[in-house]
Design a protein around this motif. Structure first.
Motif, PDB file in Angstrom:
ATOM      1  N   THR A  11       0.768  -1.126   0.217  1.00 36.86           N
ATOM      2  CA  THR A  11       0.069   0.180   0.047  1.00 36.86           C
ATOM      3  C   THR A  11       0.718   1.416   0.017  1.00 36.86           C
ATOM      4  OG1 THR A  11      -0.331   0.043   2.414  1.00 36.86           O
ATOM      5  CG2 THR A  11      -1.841  -0.925   1.220  1.00 36.86           C
ATOM      6  N   GLY A  12       0.491   2.180  -0.386  1.00 36.77           N
ATOM      7  CA  GLY A  12       1.217   3.646  -0.803  1.00 36.77           C
ATOM      8  C   GLY A  12       0.543   4.687  -0.400  1.00 36.77           C
ATOM      9  N   THR A  13       1.348   5.910  -0.359  1.00 33.17           N
ATOM     10  CA  THR A  13       0.760   7.175  -0.341  1.00 33.17           C
ATOM     11  C   THR A  13       1.237   7.965  -1.283  1.00 33.17           C
ATOM     12  OG1 THR A  13       0.054   8.986   1.214  1.00 33.17           O
ATOM     13  CG2 THR A  13       2.358   7.815   1.475  1.00 33.17           C
ATOM     14  N   ILE A  14       0.610   9.200  -1.579  1.00 38.02           N
ATOM     15  CA  ILE A  14       1.175   9.944  -2.642  1.00 38.02           C
ATOM     16  C   ILE A  14       2.310  10.803  -1.990  1.00 38.02           C
ATOM     17  CG2 ILE A  14       0.647  11.941  -4.128  1.00 38.02           C
ATOM     18  CD1 ILE A  14      -2.246  10.865  -4.426  1.00 38.02           C
ATOM     19  N   ALA A  15       3.732  10.672  -2.664  1.00 40.94           N
ATOM     20  CA  ALA A  15       4.599  11.569  -2.279  1.00 40.94           C
ATOM     21  C   ALA A  15       4.910  12.881  -3.144  1.00 40.94           C
ATOM     22  CB  ALA A  15       6.160  10.717  -2.429  1.00 40.94           C
ATOM     23  N   GLU A  16       4.459  12.406  -4.571  1.00 39.92           N
ATOM     24  CA  GLU A  16       4.567  13.670  -5.300  1.00 39.92           C
ATOM     25  C   GLU A  16       3.320  13.555  -6.674  1.00 39.92           C
ATOM     26  OE1 GLU A  16       8.153  16.259  -7.886  1.00 39.92           O
ATOM     27  OE2 GLU A  16       8.681  14.771  -6.347  1.00 39.92           O
ATOM     28  N   ILE A  17       3.032  14.828  -6.965  1.00 37.71           N
ATOM     29  CA  ILE A  17       2.152  14.701  -8.160  1.00 37.71           C
ATOM     30  C   ILE A  17       2.630  15.510  -9.311  1.00 37.71           C
ATOM     31  CG2 ILE A  17      -0.192  15.485  -9.040  1.00 37.71           C
ATOM     32  CD1 ILE A  17      -1.233  15.196  -6.301  1.00 37.71           C
ATOM     33  N   LEU A  18       2.873  14.937 -10.399  1.00 37.25           N
ATOM     34  CA  LEU A  18       3.234  15.756 -11.510  1.00 37.25           C
ATOM     35  C   LEU A  18       2.338  16.006 -12.637  1.00 37.25           C
ATOM     36  CD1 LEU A  18       6.383  13.680 -11.554  1.00 37.25           C
ATOM     37  CD2 LEU A  18       6.426  15.861 -10.789  1.00 37.25           C
ATOM     38  N   PRO A  19       2.099  17.061 -13.213  1.00 43.35           N
ATOM     39  CA  PRO A  19       1.166  17.095 -14.383  1.00 43.35           C
ATOM     40  C   PRO A  19       1.345  16.187 -15.499  1.00 43.35           C
ATOM     41  CG  PRO A  19       2.170  19.120 -13.967  1.00 43.35           C
ATOM     42  CD  PRO A  19       3.062  18.085 -13.311  1.00 43.35           C
ATOM     43  N   SER A  21       1.047  14.269 -19.338  1.00 34.80           N
ATOM     44  CA  SER A  21       1.394  14.817 -20.365  1.00 34.80           C
ATOM     45  C   SER A  21       0.713  13.779 -21.381  1.00 34.80           C
ATOM     46  CB  SER A  21       3.007  14.927 -20.617  1.00 34.80           C
ATOM     47  OG  SER A  21       3.319  15.149 -21.623  1.00 34.80           O
ATOM     48  N   PRO A  22      -0.244  14.075 -22.353  1.00 37.86           N
ATOM     49  CA  PRO A  22      -0.535  15.397 -22.336  1.00 37.86           C
ATOM     50  C   PRO A  22      -1.549  16.150 -21.352  1.00 37.86           C
ATOM     51  CG  PRO A  22      -1.820  14.017 -23.850  1.00 37.86           C
ATOM     52  CD  PRO A  22      -0.753  13.205 -23.142  1.00 37.86           C
ATOM     53  N   ARG A  23      -1.703  17.411 -21.341  1.00 37.51           N
ATOM     54  CA  ARG A  23      -2.394  18.072 -20.422  1.00 37.51           C
ATOM     55  C   ARG A  23      -3.986  17.448 -20.128  1.00 37.51           C
ATOM     56  NH1 ARG A  23       1.013  20.398 -17.377  1.00 37.51           N
ATOM     57  NH2 ARG A  23       2.255  22.031 -18.317  1.00 37.51           N
ATOM     58  N   ASP A  24      -4.521  16.880 -21.047  1.00 38.10           N
ATOM     59  CA  ASP A  24      -5.761  16.195 -20.675  1.00 38.10           C
ATOM     60  C   ASP A  24      -5.725  14.802 -20.367  1.00 38.10           C
ATOM     61  OD1 ASP A  24      -4.698  15.006 -23.010  1.00 38.10           O
ATOM     62  OD2 ASP A  24      -6.614  15.022 -24.320  1.00 38.10           O
ATOM     63  N   ALA A  25      -4.699  14.464 -19.702  1.00 37.68           N
ATOM     64  CA  ALA A  25      -4.513  13.239 -19.029  1.00 37.68           C
ATOM     65  C   ALA A  25      -4.428  13.402 -17.252  1.00 37.68           C
ATOM     66  CB  ALA A  25      -3.100  12.799 -19.531  1.00 37.68           C
ATOM     67  N   ILE A  26      -4.688  12.360 -16.669  1.00 40.59           N
ATOM     68  CA  ILE A  26      -4.421  12.323 -15.204  1.00 40.59           C
ATOM     69  C   ILE A  26      -2.895  12.399 -14.816  1.00 40.59           C
ATOM     70  CG2 ILE A  26      -6.509  11.066 -14.757  1.00 40.59           C
ATOM     71  CD1 ILE A  26      -4.881   8.461 -14.386  1.00 40.59           C
ATOM     72  N   PRO A  27      -2.784  13.082 -13.724  1.00 37.66           N
ATOM     73  CA  PRO A  27      -1.423  13.276 -13.221  1.00 37.66           C
ATOM     74  C   PRO A  27      -0.451  11.985 -13.288  1.00 37.66           C
ATOM     75  CG  PRO A  27      -2.708  13.685 -11.748  1.00 37.66           C
ATOM     76  CD  PRO A  27      -3.720  13.253 -12.520  1.00 37.66           C
ATOM     77  N   TRP A  28       1.013  12.387 -13.476  1.00 38.37           N
ATOM     78  CA  TRP A  28       1.638  11.247 -13.080  1.00 38.37           C
ATOM     79  C   TRP A  28       1.907  11.241 -11.587  1.00 38.37           C
ATOM     80  CZ3 TRP A  28       6.563  11.207 -16.647  1.00 38.37           C
ATOM     81  CH2 TRP A  28       6.262  11.095 -17.945  1.00 38.37           C
ATOM     82  N   LEU A  29       2.366   9.980 -10.831  1.00 40.06           N
ATOM     83  CA  LEU A  29       2.264  10.042  -9.235  1.00 40.06           C
ATOM     84  C   LEU A  29       3.692   9.467  -9.040  1.00 40.06           C
ATOM     85  CD1 LEU A  29      -1.352   8.829  -8.586  1.00 40.06           C
ATOM     86  CD2 LEU A  29      -0.255  11.177  -8.325  1.00 40.06           C
ATOM     87  N   VAL A  30       4.032   9.806  -7.826  1.00 40.63           N
ATOM     88  CA  VAL A  30       5.032   9.245  -7.263  1.00 40.63           C
ATOM     89  C   VAL A  30       4.504   8.724  -5.839  1.00 40.63           C
ATOM     90  CG1 VAL A  30       7.245   9.088  -6.137  1.00 40.63           C
ATOM     91  CG2 VAL A  30       7.032  10.534  -8.365  1.00 40.63           C
ATOM     92  N   LEU A  31       4.389   7.308  -5.787  1.00 40.86           N
ATOM     93  CA  LEU A  31       4.082   6.850  -4.445  1.00 40.86           C
ATOM     94  C   LEU A  31       5.107   6.055  -3.662  1.00 40.86           C
ATOM     95  CD1 LEU A  31       0.995   5.280  -6.778  1.00 40.86           C
ATOM     96  CD2 LEU A  31       0.638   6.921  -4.897  1.00 40.86           C
ATOM     97  N   ARG A  32       5.175   6.538  -2.405  1.00 41.16           N
ATOM     98  CA  ARG A  32       5.876   6.012  -1.377  1.00 41.16           C
ATOM     99  C   ARG A  32       5.086   4.863  -0.667  1.00 41.16           C
ATOM    100  NH1 ARG A  32       5.538   7.877   3.348  1.00 41.16           N
ATOM    101  NH2 ARG A  32       5.138   9.768   2.659  1.00 41.16           N
ATOM    102  N   ILE A  33       5.886   3.691  -0.731  1.00 37.25           N
ATOM    103  CA  ILE A  33       5.171   2.558  -0.075  1.00 37.25           C
ATOM    104  C   ILE A  33       5.075   2.614   1.447  1.00 37.25           C
ATOM    105  CG2 ILE A  33       5.198   0.004   0.108  1.00 37.25           C
ATOM    106  CD1 ILE A  33       4.359   1.220  -2.614  1.00 37.25           C
ATOM    107  N   THR A  34       4.070   2.443   1.938  1.00 39.79           N
ATOM    108  CA  THR A  34       3.713   2.583   3.405  1.00 39.79           C
ATOM    109  C   THR A  34       3.575   1.259   4.049  1.00 39.79           C
ATOM    110  OG1 THR A  34       1.585   3.195   3.088  1.00 39.79           O
ATOM    111  CG2 THR A  34       3.093   5.051   3.239  1.00 39.79           C
ATOM    112  N   GLY A  35       3.443   0.274   3.436  1.00 39.76           N
ATOM    113  CA  GLY A  35       2.943  -1.057   4.145  1.00 39.76           C
ATOM    114  C   GLY A  35       3.045  -2.032   3.070  1.00 39.76           C
ATOM    115  N   HIS A  36       3.687  -3.366   3.700  1.00 42.24           N
ATOM    116  CA  HIS A  36       3.999  -4.411   3.127  1.00 42.24           C
ATOM    117  C   HIS A  36       3.254  -5.638   3.750  1.00 42.24           C
ATOM    118  CE1 HIS A  36       7.513  -1.997   1.751  1.00 42.24           C
ATOM    119  NE2 HIS A  36       7.550  -3.169   0.633  1.00 42.24           N
ATOM    120  N   SER A  37       3.004  -6.838   2.988  1.00 42.83           N
ATOM    121  CA  SER A  37       2.572  -8.163   3.527  1.00 42.83           C
ATOM    122  C   SER A  37       3.185  -9.197   2.457  1.00 42.83           C
ATOM    123  CB  SER A  37       0.861  -8.109   3.805  1.00 42.83           C
ATOM    124  OG  SER A  37       0.288  -8.113   2.640  1.00 42.83           O
ATOM    125  N   GLY A  38       3.425 -10.052   3.142  1.00 36.19           N
ATOM    126  CA  GLY A  38       3.768 -11.339   2.342  1.00 36.19           C
ATOM    127  C   GLY A  38       5.287 -11.097   2.308  1.00 36.19           C
TER     128      GLY A  38
END
Length: 91
Positions: A11-19, A21-38
């Protein structure tokens, strides 16, 4: 969150949001992992990067009481990169 076929999960949480590309697309994301199992393929992942997005934005018309409970599917494509813990360079 992601779960692999070997039952490892993250599981993760958003560390950074980047616009997007193209501008009519959902943003790029950097997600930092906050939980592991297995103990499988996802057990050493530290970050997930969503990039190369195309589409996925909510309709511009928004919603109102007349359209309550309507479901609108908005397709998108993206590349998800799973970035592991760096190897110890002293070994």
């Amino acid at each position: 969150s992601w779960r692999a076929t070997d039952d490892s999960a993250i599981t993760g949480t958003i560390a950074e949001i980047l616009p997007g590309s193209p501008r009519d697309a959902i943003p790029w994301l950097v997600l930092r992992i906050t939980g592991h199992s297995g103990h499988g393929i996802l057990s050493n992942i530290l970050y997930v990067l969503r990039s190369q997005t195309n589409g996925g934005l909510a309709p511009r018309s928004g919603c109102d009481a007349q359209h309550a409970n309507d479901v609108v599917r908005v397709p998108y494509t993206a590349i998800y990169s799973f970035l592991p813990t760096p190897r110890d360079s002293t070994r």
